[in-house]
Design a protein around this motif. Structure first.
Motif, PDB file in Angstrom:
ATOM      1  N   VAL A 152      75.686   7.722 -31.364  1.00 24.02           N
ATOM      2  CA  VAL A 152      75.474   7.945 -32.787  1.00 24.02           C
ATOM      3  C   VAL A 152      76.656   8.706 -33.384  1.00 24.02           C
ATOM      4  CG1 VAL A 152      74.209  10.117 -32.439  1.00 24.02           C
ATOM      5  CG2 VAL A 152      73.775   8.770 -34.487  1.00 24.02           C
ATOM      6  N   VAL A 190      73.048  15.316 -44.053  1.00 23.45           N
ATOM      7  CA  VAL A 190      73.611  14.126 -43.413  1.00 23.45           C
ATOM      8  C   VAL A 190      73.782  13.043 -44.471  1.00 23.45           C
ATOM      9  CG1 VAL A 190      73.218  12.331 -41.702  1.00 23.45           C
ATOM     10  CG2 VAL A 190      72.570  14.688 -41.192  1.00 23.45           C
ATOM     11  N   ALA A 207      74.727   8.198 -40.985  1.00 18.95           N
ATOM     12  CA  ALA A 207      74.235   8.173 -39.605  1.00 18.95           C
ATOM     13  C   ALA A 207      74.389   6.747 -39.097  1.00 18.95           C
ATOM     14  CB  ALA A 207      72.780   8.627 -39.535  1.00 18.95           C
ATOM     15  N   GLU A 255      80.285  13.078 -33.312  1.00 14.82           N
ATOM     16  CA  GLU A 255      79.659  11.914 -32.710  1.00 14.82           C
ATOM     17  C   GLU A 255      79.548  12.059 -31.199  1.00 14.82           C
ATOM     18  OE1 GLU A 255      83.693   9.726 -33.753  1.00 14.82           O
ATOM     19  OE2 GLU A 255      82.337   8.362 -32.697  1.00 14.82           O
ATOM     20  N   PHE A 261      67.903   9.968 -35.234  1.00 15.64           N
ATOM     21  CA  PHE A 261      68.428   8.764 -35.868  1.00 15.64           C
ATOM     22  C   PHE A 261      68.645   7.746 -34.749  1.00 15.64           C
ATOM     23  CE2 PHE A 261      69.941  12.354 -38.418  1.00 15.64           C
ATOM     24  CZ  PHE A 261      69.512  12.001 -39.689  1.00 15.64           C
ATOM     25  N   THR A 276      63.978   7.071 -38.485  1.00  8.26           N
ATOM     26  CA  THR A 276      64.508   8.410 -38.726  1.00  8.26           C
ATOM     27  C   THR A 276      63.334   9.378 -38.665  1.00  8.26           C
ATOM     28  OG1 THR A 276      66.188   7.477 -40.197  1.00  8.26           O
ATOM     29  CG2 THR A 276      65.808   9.834 -40.330  1.00  8.26           C
ATOM     30  N   TYR A 301      73.433   1.409 -40.096  1.00  8.37           N
ATOM     31  CA  TYR A 301      73.446   2.745 -40.688  1.00  8.37           C
ATOM     32  C   TYR A 301      72.024   3.085 -41.128  1.00  8.37           C
ATOM     33  CZ  TYR A 301      78.573   2.849 -41.048  1.00  8.37           C
ATOM     34  OH  TYR A 301      79.916   2.865 -40.767  1.00  8.37           O
ATOM     35  N   ILE A 319      77.578  10.976 -36.801  1.00 10.01           N
ATOM     36  CA  ILE A 319      76.947  11.701 -37.903  1.00 10.01           C
ATOM     37  C   ILE A 319      78.013  12.293 -38.818  1.00 10.01           C
ATOM     38  CG2 ILE A 319      75.383  13.580 -38.522  1.00 10.01           C
ATOM     39  CD1 ILE A 319      73.986  11.371 -37.014  1.00 10.01           C
TER      40      ILE A 319
END
Length: 633
Positions: free
Chosen positions: A110, A121, A124, A106, A336, A283, A138, A112
């Motif tokens: 963000v 992933v 996120a 992270e 993201f 995304t 999320y 991950i």
């Protein structure tokens, strides 16, 4: 009697002698017997000790035996894994030795999480943002996303990366964190997903490459598929769903989107990036070298807006990949984060097209006027509601000359109303003659009924641009003003749970105050502009102005009840200011007596008819003559 006594005496003596012999034997018995027992016990203990001492060196042998057994099990496990996963069975066996099934890294904005299975992933989290009910945002969580690459190996297996086991390795490269996920066929041969996260950035570098798989993969083709279901994050699921769609860029800068509907699909060539836009969040997958082609499909998951729905839409992207000498080599990026226009423009890849600012001149007005202006006002004033009000005042001041022209035209029409009514009465049964005489009056006085429409048309680009701006303004999200908790969503002064047929579907299960205020302001404005001309007889072919006067406020009341309260606030303030400007124009600037005097002067002056006017008059005369002949027949 005597014999009996002797027997008894002898018997007693005999027993005593036997007892004495036994006692003597016990007393004079040699000690070897007990020693023998002790020795026997010691021997057993010693034997145990010896056994332990003997076994001590055998522990290493036992470990070696265990290792051999384990190796045997590993070989068996590898054999079984290879039966299912082919050469990638090696990675499956290696992954079983790992303690963790996921790896998390992270930065400031963000967080991950990447799973060993699939190397993809699986979480996120946007650390600085919450949903409407206070939960973390999320974009990926609980299996809503599946990233998969499908290819074929030399043994005719169809390999899907979502089923493979990847070995993680997290390292630091300067200020960045790099996570390498490798699906191995041996220690030095693998398929790698590499994620690099920079400080304070929503964008990740994402590299897809392979090493030593040219003898494993049997052709230069693979298919990338990304399936994602978008979570609901706003109060109004219908409003949020309206701005949830797939946006993509193709063929060197063109952009398109899938749009709405239960199922919407688009195909394109030379794709630079595609985004799963979820209103205020998105995304994105970007590539350095354009994908040759791709197909994007959107499925609407909201069947009943009155039901508490978890997802809004399901997105699927199908992208064919080209390998080089049977090896993967793709340099990509993953984003993201927020669908914030100003943030997306910093990446210089036309990602700002994800935010719907409008097409043509409407988008130009938003990009170069309203977005910079609102950003300046909100940062200066520190209150987003006040920023909307100030921006509205500025817009109305700029458009005030247009408002003046519109009202001046209406004032001229009002002055001519008695003469027009007289013409309508005189030629009540002859529509053609009535139209002809009315146009002659307009020509003589220099008044045009369209003069008031043109200024109104000039305001449409501004109206539409702001209609696009407010629903997409990320800065308004979760910003409160007065009774509105969130200017990017509807305000609520009353709500109910029960589903009322038709009303709940059209209007919703709540009452918003800003649309009501805006509707009242529009009604007053329409009364001042349209209402003053309603005494005039309705012209053939012209719209019913009374109907329009009531329709516009009703449309605002119903349609905007589920829209962003910031947009309703703008229209409310805008119409209040317009009403104020028109009152000033009417009572201070415009003098109807002077207008009437000017019109009378123009009547007296001979006016040379233009070519178009002469042609129009000739057409009208011919039509009138034709009408007379038809009556004679």
């Amino acid at each position: 009697m005597e014999e009996k006594g002797n027997f008894d005496k002898n018997s007693i003596i005999g027993f005593l002698l036997i007892g004495a012999i036994l006692l003597s034997w016990l007393y004079f018995r040699p000690e070897e017997a007990p020693k023998e027992v002790n020795n026997q016990t010691n021997t057993e203990v010693t034997t145990d000790d010896k056994q332990t001492e003997v076994e001590k060196p055998n522990l290493s042998q036992q470990k070696e035996t265990s290792q051999l057994t384990a190796n045997g099990n590993d070989s068996l496990a590898l054999s079984m894994a290879q039966q299912q996963y082919g050469a990638f069975g090696y990675s499956v066996v290696e992954a079983q030795k790992l303690e963790q099934e996921t790896t998390t890294f992270e930065n400031e904005v963000v967080k991950i999480t990447v799973a060993n299975r699939g190397g993809q992933v699986v979480s996120a989290e946007l650390k600085e943002h919450n949903t409407f009910d206070g939960k973390p945002v999320y974009l990926v969580k609980d299996g809503n996303s599946e990233f998969n690459i499908k290819f074929q190996t030399n043994d005719n297996r169809n390999i899907e990366t979502k089923n493979l086991m990847f070995i993680p390795e997290l390292t630091e490269v300067g200020d960045s964190q790099k996570l390498m996920m490798r699906a191995k066929t041996s220690e030095s041969e693998y398929l790698e997903f590499a994620y690099t996260l920079k400080p304070n950035d929503y964008m990740l570098d994402f590299t897809l490459r392979s090493q030593g798989l040219n003898n494993v993969i049997n052709n230069n083709k693979a298919d990338l598929t990304w399936d994602l279901k978008a979570y609901r994050r706003a109060k109004s699921i219908s409003y949020e769903n309206r701005y949830t769609e797939i946006v993509f860029q193709y063929e060197d800068g063109k952009d398109d989107y899938t749009g709405q509907g239960d199922e919407a699909s688009e195909e394109a060539n030379k794709i630079d990036w595609f985004a799963y836009k979820q209103h205020f969040f998105t995304t994105i997958l970007l590539t350095d070298n354009s994908f040759e082609k791709g197909k994007f499909t959107s499925y609407n998951l909201v069947q009943d807006e009155q039901v508490d729905t978890l997802y809004t839409k399901r997105f699927v992207a199908d992208i064919p990949l080209k390998l080089h000498n049977n090896e993967f080599s793709e340099n990509m990026n993953l984003y993201f984060g927020p669908a914030d226009y100003q943030l997306l423009t910093t990446y210089e890849k036309n990602l700002d097209e994800i935010v719907p600012t409008g097409w043509g001149i409407f988008g130009w007005i938003n990009k170069y006027v309203f977005i910079p202006l609102f950003g300046f006002l909100s940062s200066t004033l520190g209150n987003y509601g006040l920023a909307i009000i100030v921006m509205t005042i500025m817009v109305r001041i700029v458009l005030s000359p247009v408002t003046y022209k519109s009202y001046l035209s209406q004032a001229k029409m009002k002055v001519l109303r008695p003469e027009i009514n007289e013409i309508n009465k005189k030629y009540e049964d002859n529509a053609m003659k009535k139209q002809q005489e009315t146009m002659k009056l307009y020509s003589k006085t220099g008044v045009s009924p369209l003069a008031g429409c043109i200024p109104a048309l000039l305001q449409i680009p501004v109206f539409y641009a702001l209609f696009q701006f407010f629903p997409s303004a990320f800065d308004l999200r979760q910003k409160s003003f007065l009774w509105a908790e969130d200017l990017s969503s509807y305000d609520v002064i009353f709500e109910w749970d029960a589903n009322i047929p038709l009303i709940s579907w059209i209007y919703g299960n709540h009452v918003s105050l800003f649309p009501i205020l805006a509707s009242v302001a529009i009604f007053i404005y329409m009364t001042m502009t349209t209402g003053q001309n309603m005494q005039q007889a309705q012209q053939p072919g012209m719209p019913n102005m009374k109907f329009i006067m009531y329709l516009s406020p009703l449309f605002m009341l119903v349609f905007f009840n589920n829209y962003a309260s910031g947009l309703s606030l703008y229209y409310f303030i805008s119409n209040l200011i317009t009403i104020g400007i028109m009152l000033v124009i009417k009572h201070v600037i415009v003098d109807e007596k002077k207008i009437h005097a000017k019109i009378e002067q123009k009547k007296k002056k001979p006016k040379k008819k233009g070519k178009f006017a002469r042609k129009f008059q000739d057409i009208m005369a011919q039509a009138e003559e034709q009408q007379k002949q038809n009556k004679k027949k």
